[in-house]
Design a protein around this motif. Sequence first.
Motif, PDB file in Angstrom:
ATOM      1  N   LYS A 275     172.100  61.216  84.557  1.00  0.00           N
ATOM      2  CA  LYS A 275     171.416  59.929  84.450  1.00  0.00           C
ATOM      3  C   LYS A 275     172.049  59.115  83.322  1.00  0.00           C
ATOM      4  CE  LYS A 275     166.767  61.332  85.957  1.00  0.00           C
ATOM      5  NZ  LYS A 275     166.603  60.429  87.098  1.00  0.00           N
ATOM      6  N   MET A 283     162.312  61.311  80.846  1.00  0.00           N
ATOM      7  CA  MET A 283     162.343  62.376  81.864  1.00  0.00           C
ATOM      8  C   MET A 283     161.687  63.680  81.390  1.00  0.00           C
ATOM      9  SD  MET A 283     163.106  61.470  84.779  1.00  0.00           S
ATOM     10  CE  MET A 283     162.425  59.834  84.628  1.00  0.00           C
ATOM     11  N   ALA A 376     162.044  55.121  93.089  1.00  0.00           N
ATOM     12  CA  ALA A 376     161.678  54.121  94.100  1.00  0.00           C
ATOM     13  C   ALA A 376     160.160  53.945  94.200  1.00  0.00           C
ATOM     14  CB  ALA A 376     162.245  54.528  95.456  1.00  0.00           C
ATOM     15  N   VAL A 433     169.549  63.639  99.799  1.00  0.00           N
ATOM     16  CA  VAL A 433     169.204  62.237  99.545  1.00  0.00           C
ATOM     17  C   VAL A 433     169.345  61.427 100.834  1.00  0.00           C
ATOM     18  CG1 VAL A 433     169.857  62.244  97.102  1.00  0.00           C
ATOM     19  CG2 VAL A 433     171.553  61.644  98.821  1.00  0.00           C
ATOM     20  N   ALA A 462     155.210  59.309  90.256  1.00  0.00           N
ATOM     21  CA  ALA A 462     156.244  58.893  89.293  1.00  0.00           C
ATOM     22  C   ALA A 462     155.792  57.715  88.440  1.00  0.00           C
ATOM     23  CB  ALA A 462     157.537  58.540  90.031  1.00  0.00           C
ATOM     24  N   TRP A 466     152.507  58.435  83.940  1.00  0.00           N
ATOM     25  CA  TRP A 466     152.853  58.046  82.571  1.00  0.00           C
ATOM     26  C   TRP A 466     153.127  56.550  82.522  1.00  0.00           C
ATOM     27  CZ3 TRP A 466     157.774  56.070  81.291  1.00  0.00           C
ATOM     28  CH2 TRP A 466     158.686  56.065  82.363  1.00  0.00           C
TER      29      TRP A 466
HETATM   30  N1  BES Z   1     162.436  62.484  88.248  1.00  0.00           N
HETATM   31  C1  BES Z   1     163.192  61.538  88.980  1.00  0.00           C
HETATM   32  C2  BES Z   1     162.341  60.398  89.540  1.00  0.00           C
HETATM   33  C3  BES Z   1     161.794  59.427  88.521  1.00  0.00           C
HETATM   34  C4  BES Z   1     162.565  58.355  88.100  1.00  0.00           C
HETATM   35  C5  BES Z   1     160.522  59.544  88.058  1.00  0.00           C
HETATM   36  C6  BES Z   1     162.046  57.444  87.201  1.00  0.00           C
HETATM   37  C7  BES Z   1     159.997  58.644  87.146  1.00  0.00           C
HETATM   38  C8  BES Z   1     160.756  57.584  86.731  1.00  0.00           C
HETATM   39  C9  BES Z   1     163.850  62.234  90.167  1.00  0.00           C
HETATM   40  O1  BES Z   1     164.246  63.536  89.955  1.00  0.00           O
HETATM   41  C10 BES Z   1     165.098  61.461  90.461  1.00  0.00           C
HETATM   42  O2  BES Z   1     165.945  61.423  89.640  1.00  0.00           O
HETATM   43  N2  BES Z   1     165.119  60.855  91.632  1.00  0.00           N
HETATM   44  C11 BES Z   1     166.227  60.074  92.025  1.00  0.00           C
HETATM   45  C12 BES Z   1     166.494  60.356  93.480  1.00  0.00           C
HETATM   46  C13 BES Z   1     167.780  59.793  93.981  1.00  0.00           C
HETATM   47  C14 BES Z   1     168.946  60.502  93.358  1.00  0.00           C
HETATM   48  C15 BES Z   1     167.789  59.941  95.466  1.00  0.00           C
HETATM   49  C16 BES Z   1     165.882  58.609  91.830  1.00  0.00           C
HETATM   50  O3  BES Z   1     164.731  58.225  92.051  1.00  0.00           O
HETATM   51  O4  BES Z   1     166.748  57.864  91.406  1.00  0.00           O
END
Ligand code: BES
Length: 496
Positions: A275, A283, A376, A433, A462, A466
């Motif tokens: 990320k 996270m 999303a 994905v 998500a 929080w």
């Molecule tokens: N934990 C994240 C999702 C998330 C993002 C929660 C921001 C809270 C706030 C999850 O593991 C993730 O990284 N999802 C990716 C999926 C993508 C790679 C298809 C996302 O949402 O970008």
Amino acid sequence: MKFELNTAAASLVDTDCLVIGVFEQIALQGSAAEVDEASSGALQRLLDSGDIDTDWKHTTLLHGLDGVMAKRILVVGCGNTKKFTRVRYDAVCTSAGVFLHNHATTGAHLRLNELEVEEMSAHWRLRQAAVSLDRANYRYTTTKPLKNDDPEPLLGASFGATDDLHPALDEASGIAKGYLVSRELGNLPPNICNPVYLAEQALEIQADYENVSCEILDQDAMSSLKMFAFLSVGRGSTNPPRMIVLNYQGTGKDVRPIVMVGKGITFDTGGISLKPGPNMEQMKFDMGGAASVMGAFVTCAELQLPINLVCIVAAAENMPDGDAFRPGDVITSMSGKTIEVLNTDAEGRLVLCDALTYSRRFNPTALIDVATLTGACVVALGHHASAIMSKHDDLADELVEAGQEAVDRGWRLPLWNDYQSQLKSTFADMKNVGGMPAGSVTAGCFLSRFTDTMRWAHIDCAGSTWKWGGKEGSTGRPVGLLTQFLINQANSTPAR
Ligand code: BES
Ligand code: MN
Ligand code: ZN
């Protein structure tokens, strides 16, 4: 916080602070009218002179009113009676709670529960007020203890209601405890709250209740079960993964349980699909789903609900490392289905899919997973609602209804088969994905492939679990929704 009941006239209650609600543009009612009378019309005079703000959620503090025993009176504006929904009621209670928390009061007597709200019962109004007050009174202190000049939190509160409503306070205490468990776990830093820490907390929960048992699965146990999707995610971390299984028996051994599964990624760096740096610390909340199912589990045990409940936490840390899983890897899940990893940051679904497969052995009447699964979801619903996805309309309805009842709302997104094709892979049964369109839905579609015919729903929390900004931190949600669902299940006729 300790809750009590007191049926004395509001003006005669000896308290640090008496809390009453006042609507705009109608005559004073109930306790407000009684206080006005006891003070020879002082309240009405202050309203007339514009010194009391009746706008929704606005607060006015009055001191030493003649004829009233309370040291202070907090007047909370309720706005227009016609617009006074449960959401507004809940916000009024929270507003009072925040005020009391931030001021020099350690006790309070509240009369907010007498305000009429839609068709909601006296039990509901009292319970909701107590839960909201308790939540507003929370402060994180584990790694930053209170200082001497910090305002003291409320130690206890009483409400104006007769003894027959005591069950509402008991229910509130149980729900408040669930929220607290969830929130505290959510707020803990990732160097403390790792998968093994979550497992230790589960063992402590087990020790607290006679009818709770707990099983912790380590890598070897998970390997034997062929949980290679789950295990892949934890491979980059020196903090080993754990699968935690809490079992609550509140009714006959042979009664089918409800199973809740929580995503417990104690820190999500994204792994090799790293990320971006800014805000990565957020996270640590990626175990919010796990925290909320553990919180709801504790509420269930506190209330000793007459149901059977299993809580499964899929705990791992997602880190980049020489041994980490990588984009391009094809892994075989416990179900035997193969998954092409296109992005190691879509890790939640990989730990959850094996936990869902594992859930089969419990033959659940309802299977609910709760996860901070997609960014999303935050884009779609913000911080106000959890996303609810299910192919079972009745289960989705029950969850939406529970969320409305608890003022911890969820909103349904579709899980139509039309979206499934986005997960097609050349090299495996599916990719992890589904591309940009409908990211929350394709994540749900991915999970659906591991639930067979089970009566299953997915909750993406998500956004709801929080908040960032001024009052950043864990909200403990969706403990309210989950506990209301469990309470409703306990109240409905058994055996599905
Ligand atoms: N934990 C994240 C999702 C998330 C993002 C929660 C921001 C809270 C706030 C999850 O593991 C993730 O990284 N999802 C990716 C999926 C993508 C790679 C298809 C996302 O949402 O970008
Ligand atoms: Mn991720
Ligand atoms: Zn994640």
